[in-house]
Write a protein that holds these residues in place. Sequence first.
Motif, PDB file in Angstrom:
ATOM      1  N   UNK B 399       0.844  -1.202   0.000  1.00 61.67           N
ATOM      2  CA  UNK B 399       0.000   0.000   0.000  1.00 61.67           C
ATOM      3  C   UNK B 399       0.875   1.246   0.000  1.00 61.67           C
ATOM      4  N   UNK B 400       1.991   1.155   0.723  1.00 63.51           N
ATOM      5  CA  UNK B 400       2.910   2.290   0.794  1.00 63.51           C
ATOM      6  C   UNK B 400       3.446   2.626  -0.604  1.00 63.51           C
ATOM      7  N   UNK B 401       3.812   1.584  -1.340  1.00 65.57           N
ATOM      8  CA  UNK B 401       4.388   1.806  -2.672  1.00 65.57           C
ATOM      9  C   UNK B 401       3.326   2.168  -3.700  1.00 65.57           C
ATOM     10  N   UNK B 402       2.121   1.610  -3.524  1.00 62.08           N
ATOM     11  CA  UNK B 402       1.049   1.875  -4.480  1.00 62.08           C
ATOM     12  C   UNK B 402      -0.285   1.876  -3.731  1.00 62.08           C
ATOM     13  N   UNK B 403      -0.808   3.089  -3.484  1.00 59.76           N
ATOM     14  CA  UNK B 403      -2.035   3.201  -2.677  1.00 59.76           C
ATOM     15  C   UNK B 403      -3.199   2.375  -3.232  1.00 59.76           C
TER      16      UNK B 403
END
Lengths: 419, 493
Positions: B399-403
């Motif tokens: 999620x951090x890298x791609x919401x």
Amino acid sequence: MKSDYDLIIIGGGPAGLAAAVGAVENGVHDILIIERERFLGGILNQCIHTGFGLREFGEELTGPEYAQRFEDRVLQAGISCLVDAMVLDVTRDKHVVVISPVHGRLEFTARAIVLAMGCRERTRGALMVAGTRPAGVMTAGTAQRLMNLEGYLPGQNIVILGSGDIGLIMARRFTLEGANVSAVLEVMPYSTGLTRNVVQCLNDYGIPLMLSHTVTSVHGAKRVSGVTVSEVDIGRNPLPGTEQDIACDTLITSVGLIPENELSRRAGVELDLATGGAIVNQRLETSVPGVFACGNVLQVHDLVDNVSEEARHAGANAADLIAGRLAPKQRTIRVIPGRGIRYVVPQYVDVHEADEHTVLSMRPDDVFRQATVEVVADGRDVPLARFRRRHLTPGEMVTVNVDSAVFRTCAQYVSVRVV
Amino acid sequence: MSDMTQQRESLDVVVIGAGVVGCAAARELSRYRLSVVVCEQGAEAGQGGATKANTGIIHAGYDPAPGTLMARMNVRGNALYTGLCQDLGVRLDRSGTLVVALSQEDRPYLDALLARGRVNGVPGLCLVGHDELMKLEPNVHRQADSALFAPTGGAVEPYEVALALAENAARNGVWFLFDRAVSGLEPLDDGWCVHLGTQELRTRFVVNAAGLSAAKISQAAVPEKHFHMHPRLGQYVLLENRPEYDIRHPVFQVPGPTGKGVVVSRTPDGNIIVGPTAEDTDSDRDLATTDAGLRSVLAQAHRSVPTLDERLAITEFCGARAIIDERDDFLIEESAPGFFNAAGIKSPGLTAAPAIAEELVRLMANGGLELVANPAFIPTNEPAILFRDCRTEEQVQMIHENPAFGRIVCRCETVTEGDVVRAIHRPLGARTLDGVKFRTRAGMGRCQGGFCGPRVLEILSRELNVDPLLITKCGPGSEILATRLRPEGDSCA
């Protein structure tokens, strides 16, 4: 973002919003509402027709207008709302795991939880309607979302299976957008939706309602090309020789709603097979202490006004629990559906000296005219309470307000029946 | 693709059909330095009648008559599956399968299967008595007498196998043409011309893996060697799983007076599948379930697992096995120079597919196809990691890298927007709602796409830059939306 709240409400639809209002009215303000859509309001946002709020506000509102009134109160009260966020897990000790694109993975703990996740629609697959599996078969709610929120018409020639309220509403909606609705089919000998919807959505537009009929086969390889419909007998079995084909490009299903209790199961909440929702006491508290349920996740309602009332009650009770105001449990009386009644909520009553009235809500299992709903204790013959009703139908919820003295005179259980 | 279809030089191989056999053949061919094109009339790989709709069982090999191609391909294919699934990242549940004798009278049938299986070279077969059966499978009928246990049997998701094979073939240089039905075949001096409507492909070799259309394709190419085929329809019911009827091994029945008997099996996705019926039909009938068929499947399934709860049905579907008339075997042959049939691939075709692919390549090599190893061949696919299968810390990182991994699109199966986007942009990625469903399970759960359908449609439209009105369930003709109600851009969603 802080991680401890007095009250966490799962779901920001009509039930969740009203539960928050109920809790605030009862003195609890440290509340978090978690909503998976980008907006509060739940399914009301796509219900652009009127008919909401006659009981709650004494006027006729659209779905979004009705939702807005509760949203305003929630926002005025300064309640925290986390939207576009999905609850992945709820535990018995009221630990909640959430993910959201903005915040990532979040964990919260609450002193009380209100489950207000709503329901989903039963599908063609669950009904086992035979035939091909082309595009163009969808639930009434999906069609409603596509038309009212996204601005697309999913078909031009429509057959609707099931006379649930959303199906009736969508029959009118399709007609207003220029599509042709050939028929609404209902397997039962009566409509399962509200009478007013049959009148305003079908009769006013000359759309035939075929009672005791069902779809027995879907045709079309890629897109629906038609359906075969048949009359059914009293046991809902198709009658041979009554088949007729109706050409259409879309089959809309409105064949029942199922409470969305996957999270409740994870939390260890015991469920009632008849309602598909949690087993609760008159406080709407589930088998897991401090976890409450209300709205369509508890039982499928007919009117949002009834959802609001029930949810406000759940929120108020959660607030009482948080404030330590809930009277200690004395003994438990079971509430059992008797003749003519499909289910009763709550499923049991904790006998408290403080209670004056207990609301029982239920659905009849058939149509009854000039009927009386009776509350009977411990299998005795003489009813402890009687409520006259001119007309009972499975499409409409029945609520009765029982004097709590009834439960105090009772040893083990009460049953509710129609005579 | 224009350079491929306007080709001056001939292709090496055209494979007709992207079912599991065509995909396995294409992937096997991609091990060598060859130019290969797969043409498929459907919108995606593995979505035809037989590959899409079957029990997904990896058969041990005791069923086919000894000496048949089916027997040999089954046992060989079964042995290849472990390595294949490891390479392709496909789930294989090699639990072992059971044929249950519901009463003592069924015992001779088990003995016969045991003997046949041993002749076919099936490893590890054994008979188990009542007590052991109850230990292996507590939810089987309490009165069951005994069973044949085949430890090499197992289960896969058949569409997953076909998609992974196709993706790997594509990764190794095979071209796929979808929505292209073969309109004609013409022999050339040094090969074949395959007509696809207005397009044509010149090729040295043709593999006919066209499933139910294989007879028609063969007729167009080699009319003198005519064979006739018909569909054998099979209806299935998929149910939510519950502990009261969970099944650890696929459970077969002994054929009785009511027919061959159905299988009750747990899919790798964790659902319970029961089926199939066996209805020979002569027409080009639609793949339609019938009330009688579904009832019969459930009634027979209840004989072996009485606690099955049909109220928990998720969906029902109908598939078609491709049967060659009066032939109880596969047809794998070079029927004219450079033209190879892989026809009549009925059960155990899914199990046999990797072996059929080997056999086809062997036959083509005998027919003059030069096999020079492709030095760039990669046997594996990029792992198809889905959010729901990841550990907590991995999920946080995703999620951090791609919401988009923080937004759940399908609640029933916990599929995120990130998963859907990835499925679209993989090699040979999803182009349809069904394509997304078979790669991510979005829409496969309880609500059957009620909630996620509109979302997936929106994501497909956005990622493929295609008008939402043109997004389909499974290729042209299966569009979801009819018209726009309001001008474009005036949406409140």
